[in-house]
Scaffold this motif. Structure first.
Motif, PDB file in Angstrom:
ATOM      1  N   LEU A 102     115.282  79.990  83.078  1.00  0.00           N
ATOM      2  CA  LEU A 102     115.164  78.605  83.536  1.00  0.00           C
ATOM      3  C   LEU A 102     115.704  77.659  82.471  1.00  0.00           C
ATOM      4  N   GLY A 103     116.262  76.563  82.911  1.00  0.00           N
ATOM      5  CA  GLY A 103     116.802  75.568  81.993  1.00  0.00           C
ATOM      6  C   GLY A 103     116.136  74.228  82.215  1.00  0.00           C
ATOM      7  N   PRO A 104     116.407  73.282  81.306  1.00  0.00           N
ATOM      8  CA  PRO A 104     117.353  73.367  80.198  1.00  0.00           C
ATOM      9  C   PRO A 104     116.803  74.181  79.019  1.00  0.00           C
ATOM     10  N   ALA A 105     117.662  74.422  78.032  1.00  0.00           N
ATOM     11  CA  ALA A 105     117.253  75.173  76.840  1.00  0.00           C
ATOM     12  C   ALA A 105     116.108  74.457  76.138  1.00  0.00           C
ATOM     13  N   ARG A 106     115.277  75.241  75.471  1.00  0.00           N
ATOM     14  CA  ARG A 106     114.125  74.701  74.730  1.00  0.00           C
ATOM     15  C   ARG A 106     114.311  74.903  73.234  1.00  0.00           C
ATOM     16  N   ASN A 107     113.477  74.244  72.466  1.00  0.00           N
ATOM     17  CA  ASN A 107     113.515  74.427  71.013  1.00  0.00           C
ATOM     18  C   ASN A 107     113.125  75.851  70.644  1.00  0.00           C
ATOM     19  N   GLU A 119     129.336  79.449  78.906  1.00  0.00           N
ATOM     20  CA  GLU A 119     128.764  78.327  79.678  1.00  0.00           C
ATOM     21  C   GLU A 119     127.783  78.904  80.687  1.00  0.00           C
ATOM     22  N   MET A 120     126.512  78.567  80.554  1.00  0.00           N
ATOM     23  CA  MET A 120     125.515  79.041  81.512  1.00  0.00           C
ATOM     24  C   MET A 120     125.780  78.409  82.879  1.00  0.00           C
ATOM     25  N   SER A 121     125.585  79.201  83.943  1.00  0.00           N
ATOM     26  CA  SER A 121     125.872  78.743  85.310  1.00  0.00           C
ATOM     27  C   SER A 121     124.578  78.413  86.044  1.00  0.00           C
ATOM     28  N   ARG A 122     124.476  77.196  86.551  1.00  0.00           N
ATOM     29  CA  ARG A 122     123.296  76.810  87.320  1.00  0.00           C
ATOM     30  C   ARG A 122     123.311  77.460  88.691  1.00  0.00           C
ATOM     31  N   LYS A 123     122.169  78.023  89.080  1.00  0.00           N
ATOM     32  CA  LYS A 123     122.037  78.634  90.401  1.00  0.00           C
ATOM     33  C   LYS A 123     121.384  77.676  91.385  1.00  0.00           C
ATOM     34  N   LYS A 124     120.243  77.087  90.978  1.00  0.00           N
ATOM     35  CA  LYS A 124     119.541  76.176  91.885  1.00  0.00           C
ATOM     36  C   LYS A 124     118.619  75.256  91.106  1.00  0.00           C
ATOM     37  N   GLN A 179     117.322  76.850  87.605  1.00  0.00           N
ATOM     38  CA  GLN A 179     117.457  78.274  87.309  1.00  0.00           C
ATOM     39  C   GLN A 179     118.933  78.587  87.095  1.00  0.00           C
ATOM     40  N   TYR A 180     119.214  79.439  86.102  1.00  0.00           N
ATOM     41  CA  TYR A 180     120.575  79.887  85.858  1.00  0.00           C
ATOM     42  C   TYR A 180     120.901  81.118  86.695  1.00  0.00           C
ATOM     43  N   GLU A 181     122.183  81.365  86.903  1.00  0.00           N
ATOM     44  CA  GLU A 181     122.642  82.595  87.556  1.00  0.00           C
ATOM     45  C   GLU A 181     122.354  83.820  86.677  1.00  0.00           C
ATOM     46  N   GLU A 182     122.506  83.644  85.360  1.00  0.00           N
ATOM     47  CA  GLU A 182     122.363  84.756  84.422  1.00  0.00           C
ATOM     48  C   GLU A 182     120.933  85.286  84.398  1.00  0.00           C
ATOM     49  N   ARG A 183     120.808  86.572  84.090  1.00  0.00           N
ATOM     50  CA  ARG A 183     119.507  87.235  84.000  1.00  0.00           C
ATOM     51  C   ARG A 183     119.413  87.998  82.687  1.00  0.00           C
TER      52      ARG A 183
END
Length: 195
Positions: A69-74, A35-40, A49-53
């Motif tokens: 950056l999210g959300p995921a793209r095609n 599960e990707m974690s939202r940072k801000k 932006q996600y926490e993950e790098r």
């Protein structure tokens, strides 16, 4: 100072290197059940932006700690500056977001995996996000090219800035860090459309 619309001024934001990952690449890089974690939240509505790098790996160098950056793209898209491109040893085209045909390949890595992102790397063309109401007030159209004076410590006029109009946008101009450094960018800097 002119108000936005009357003096055709726009808030300016500097966009650091980042990636937009596809669902497929998120799964490969972080694991099927991760599960990707939202940072801000970001300034554009619905963007975050996600926490993950991740690490970008090119023929000549690497860039670590790159934001996702999210959300995921095609399709996975990697946005870097010309300076970043030299570090990596690649020569990506200057393009609008989403226009990836003929763009450059890159390896993207985490501690768990590495993927090759084909035709994913661009240098983002400087642009202005506008709502339809903004475009009417400014007298501008979607895809129109304008010149903007960015009023930083080293005021500079950027030409060929593409106007992007969408009801989901919030008014702002985006430049990369090379452009930000050239203009002496600081938070709160504004741009003025001059032609």
């Amino acid at each position: 100072m002119d108000t936005i619309g009357e003096g055709k001024t726009i808030p300016v934001e500097a966009s650091a290197r980042h990636v937009h990952l596809s669902e497929e690449h998120i799964e490969k890089l972080f694991g099927k059940d991760h599960e990707m974690s939202r940072k801000k939240e970001l300034s554009q509505p619905g963007q975050f932006q996600y926490e993950e790098r991740v690490t970008l790996i090119g023929p000549k160098g690497v860039l670590k700690g790159v934001a996702i950056l999210g959300p995921a793209r095609n399709n996975t898209q990697v946005e870097i500056s010309k300076t970043d491109a030299r570090t990596l040893g690649i020569n990506p085209p200057v393009r609008e977001s989403g226009k990836l045909n003929g763009s450059r390949d890159i390896y993207i890595a985490t501690e768990k995996a590495v993927v090759e992102a084909k035709e994913s790397v661009i240098i983002a063309k400087r642009h202005i996000h506008m709502t339809p109401e903004d475009s009417e007030r400014f007298g501008l159209n979607d895809k129109q090219l304008v010149s903007v004076r960015v009023k930083g410590d080293r005021s500079v006029i950027f030409e060929d800035v593409v106007v992007r109009v969408n009801s989901k946008y919030k008014l702002s101009m985006h430049i990369d860090f090379d452009e930000a450094n050239a203009s002496g960018y600081k938070d709160g800097v504004i741009g003025e459309i001059v032609s």
